[in-house]
Design a protein around this motif. Structure first.
Motif, PDB file in Angstrom:
ATOM      1  N   LEU A 280     -20.681 -23.984  16.315  1.00 49.79           N
ATOM      2  CA  LEU A 280     -21.516 -23.631  15.166  1.00 49.79           C
ATOM      3  C   LEU A 280     -21.376 -22.153  14.847  1.00 49.79           C
ATOM      4  O   LEU A 280     -21.249 -21.762  13.674  1.00 49.79           O
ATOM      5  N   GLU A 281     -21.401 -21.328  15.901  1.00 47.46           N
ATOM      6  CA  GLU A 281     -21.239 -19.887  15.683  1.00 47.46           C
ATOM      7  C   GLU A 281     -19.881 -19.582  15.066  1.00 47.46           C
ATOM      8  O   GLU A 281     -19.770 -18.716  14.194  1.00 47.46           O
ATOM      9  N   GLN A 282     -18.848 -20.316  15.565  1.00 38.14           N
ATOM     10  CA  GLN A 282     -17.516 -20.119  14.991  1.00 38.14           C
ATOM     11  C   GLN A 282     -17.490 -20.532  13.523  1.00 38.14           C
ATOM     12  O   GLN A 282     -16.916 -19.830  12.678  1.00 38.14           O
ATOM     13  N   ARG A 287     -17.402 -19.349   8.009  1.00 34.64           N
ATOM     14  CA  ARG A 287     -18.010 -19.492   6.690  1.00 34.64           C
ATOM     15  C   ARG A 287     -18.419 -18.142   6.131  1.00 34.64           C
ATOM     16  O   ARG A 287     -18.260 -17.876   4.936  1.00 34.64           O
ATOM     17  N   THR A 288     -18.946 -17.289   7.037  1.00 39.61           N
ATOM     18  CA  THR A 288     -19.323 -15.943   6.606  1.00 39.61           C
ATOM     19  C   THR A 288     -18.097 -15.192   6.098  1.00 39.61           C
ATOM     20  O   THR A 288     -18.152 -14.509   5.071  1.00 39.61           O
ATOM     21  N   GLY A 289     -16.982 -15.354   6.858  1.00 42.13           N
ATOM     22  CA  GLY A 289     -15.740 -14.708   6.410  1.00 42.13           C
ATOM     23  C   GLY A 289     -15.288 -15.240   5.060  1.00 42.13           C
ATOM     24  O   GLY A 289     -14.851 -14.473   4.194  1.00 42.13           O
ATOM     25  N   GLU A 296     -15.703 -10.864  -2.222  1.00 44.11           N
ATOM     26  CA  GLU A 296     -14.729  -9.827  -2.565  1.00 44.11           C
ATOM     27  C   GLU A 296     -13.910 -10.245  -3.785  1.00 44.11           C
ATOM     28  O   GLU A 296     -13.645  -9.432  -4.680  1.00 44.11           O
ATOM     29  N   GLU A 297     -13.528 -11.541  -3.812  1.00 46.98           N
ATOM     30  CA  GLU A 297     -12.769 -12.042  -4.947  1.00 46.98           C
ATOM     31  C   GLU A 297     -13.597 -11.982  -6.222  1.00 46.98           C
ATOM     32  O   GLU A 297     -13.092 -11.647  -7.303  1.00 46.98           O
TER      33      GLU A 297
END
Length: 537
Positions: A280-282, A287-289, A296-297
């Motif tokens: 989940l953390e991954q 997802r955060t990335g 950014e896009e």
């Protein structure tokens, strides 16, 4: 002698009333319930204990067979008075030693009694009736039933139930204890409980005994115990003090539950939860990335929209304004052929300028929406194709293009060709002398804590594209990658000012980085970094 024999009855006859009175008084004062019936079954005598048992006082000569209102078998079947033990004894002339029945008292309460009828005969040996003794065994039966119920629970329990003395000697052992721990009752009764305790947990027993002596109960104590086969089990213990009738603590009752499987399941669940937490953390991190990349896009898109707005309000307005102005002048000078020719030429020039701007804007916008044809690209072949496209201009300007060995990268071949085409076109265009263009490549490792580039850590191909052109002041380095930003007069140098903006966008779509170093009159050097393996954004 005959006189004595005749006299003896006469001499004893005066004693009969006293004897009868004695037995009648004894009958009434006995603490056990007694009553009698004649041979027709009518009650003739009863004592106070019988009245207390029945909860009512029967009517002599009217109530028959029994003094209670109702009687039942112990299975709950109701009996009629003539089916009572007293009735059967008198009507059949035979008796059972004892018989258990249930009676209902006048207040509706139910009691269990032992009925013991005995037949009475007259002096001639004829049946005269019967006397019945009733013993109230309700409490005893309840205790027996309770003990039987508890014994059934112990016998059928899935948990091991063991009792022991305060010295830790085993005194009882149920079937579940044999099934869980492997020992039969004969193997363990009379032996110390410590035979079941692992050596590293022997200190638990005196601590448990101390608590039991204080009258404390030990609930759900999780520990380990050893089976006959030597297997160590995870168990949960509930231990209660056992008291004697006078309230003294004489031992302990222990319920042992095998929780080995539950412990293993809990361990597997914990491991699964930990794995899920990590996953989940991954996922959250990924997802955060992704969201950061999307953000950014969006920022880039907003910036581009601002540039498009600037284009619409400024760059496209300029040729449109000229077309309108010259069209008005043309209308006013239709009779002057030279003026008409001049104005038409200017209108045509402005129209071409506007068409070129629109074309470049469309190319720039298509780049944002285009689907990449991703694959392995040989940059040597790409640059060679670009040189072939500019072969005539290179010959006309006497340009020298020097290229070192370039790498293979993953990317979109068409976009990379557009990148090198724009760079080579600018190098040839913005040069007042014979152009000298050098393309070189080295490798560079970007470390995680590197502040030099805004790039992910890894190995990068560093391509430098240098020329000896007119150059520009370094303070304008960031502006040259902005759409339609020009640092030179378009009357001397053609173009719309979108080429380098396209270059920057292409490099960024390949997860790379582009920068520029320049000096007026000396030349310009573009530095491009491409990852060794690149994937589309």
């Amino acid at each position: 002698m005959n006189d004595d024999a005749k006299a003896r009855p006469e001499s004893n006859s005066h004693l009969k009333p006293a004897i009868d009175g004695y037995y009648e008084q004894l009958f009434r004062l006995l603490p056990v319930a007694l009553y009698s019936c004649n041979k027709e079954g009518f009650i003739t005598e009863y004592n106070a204990a019988a009245v207390a048992l029945w909860g009512r006082e029967p009517v002599i000569g009217r109530d028959r067979w029994i003094g209670s209102l109702e009687i039942y078998k112990l299975d709950g079947t109701r009996l009629q008075p003539e089916e009572s033990p007293m009735a059967r004894a008198i009507t059949t002339g035979s008796v059972n030693n004892v018989e258990e029945i249930a009676i209902v008292r006048a207040d509706g309460t139910r009691r269990i009694i032992l009925s013991s009828p005995r037949l009475i005969y007259d002096n001639d040996g004829h049946l005269a009736g019967a006397v019945n003794m009733l013993n109230d065994i309700t409490e005893r039966k309840l205790t027996e039933d309770k003990m039987a119920h508890l014994a059934a629970i112990v016998a059928s329990s899935d948990d091991a139930i063991v009792s022991k003395t305060l010295d830790g000697i085993i005194t009882s052992w149920n079937d579940a204890a044999e099934r869980i721990l492997g020992y039969t009752a004969a193997e363990v009764i009379g032996k110390p409980i410590t035979m079941l305790i692992p050596p590293d947990r022997l200190q638990e027993e005196p601590q448990i005994i101390d608590r039991l002596k204080k009258g404390e109960r030990v609930d759900h104590f999780e520990t380990k115990r050893i089976t006959k086969q030597g297997k160590v089990l995870d168990v949960s213990l509930t231990i209660s003090p056992v008291k004697s009738n006078d309230g003294r603590i004489i031992g302990a009752s222990k319920i042992l539950r095998d929780i080995t499987e539950q412990k293993e399941i809990a361990r597997l669940i914990k491991e699964a939860e930990d794995r899920f937490k990590v996953q989940l953390e991954q996922k959250v991190e990924e997802r955060t990335g992704e969201l950061l990349a999307i953000n950014e896009e969006l920022g880039r898109s907003n910036h581009e929209l601002e540039q498009y707005a600037y284009i619409a309000s400024h760059d496209l307005q300029e040729p449109l304004r000229k077309i309108q102005t010259f069209a008005d002048l043309l209308r006013s000078n239709l009779d002057d052929p030279d003026a008409v020719e001049a104005y038409l030429a200017k209108i045509n020039t402005s129209a071409r300028r506007m068409a070129s701007l629109i074309k470049d804007v469309l190319n720039y916008s298509k780049l944002s929406r285009s689907e990449n044809v991703w694959g392995e690209v040989d940059l040597n072949l790409v640059l060679q194709d670009v040189k072939n496209d500019f072969e005539l201009l290179i010959e006309q300007k006497l340009a020298i293009v020097s290229v070192s060995q370039l790498p293979l990268i993953r990317g979109d071949q068409q976009q990379l060709r557009q990148l090198f085409g724009n760079l080579l076109s600018n190098a040839l265009k913005f040069c007042e002398n014979a152009p000298r263009i050098e393309v070189r490549c080295t490798n560079k490792e970007i470390l995680p804590d590197s502040m030099e580039y805004t790039l992910a850590p890894g190995t990068y191909a560093v391509i430098t594209f240098g020329d000896n052109g007119i150059g520009f002041d370094q303070k304008y380095a960031d502006q040259i990658f902005v759409v339609f930003k020009r640092l030179n007069n378009r009357h001397y140098y053609s173009g719309t000012g979108i080429g380098l903006a396209l270059c920057k966008k292409i490099v960024e779509r390949h997860k790379g980085f582009i920068s520029v170093q320049s000096k007026p009159g000396v030349g310009t050097n573009f530095t491009i970094l491409f990852p060794a393996q690149s994937t589309p954004q």
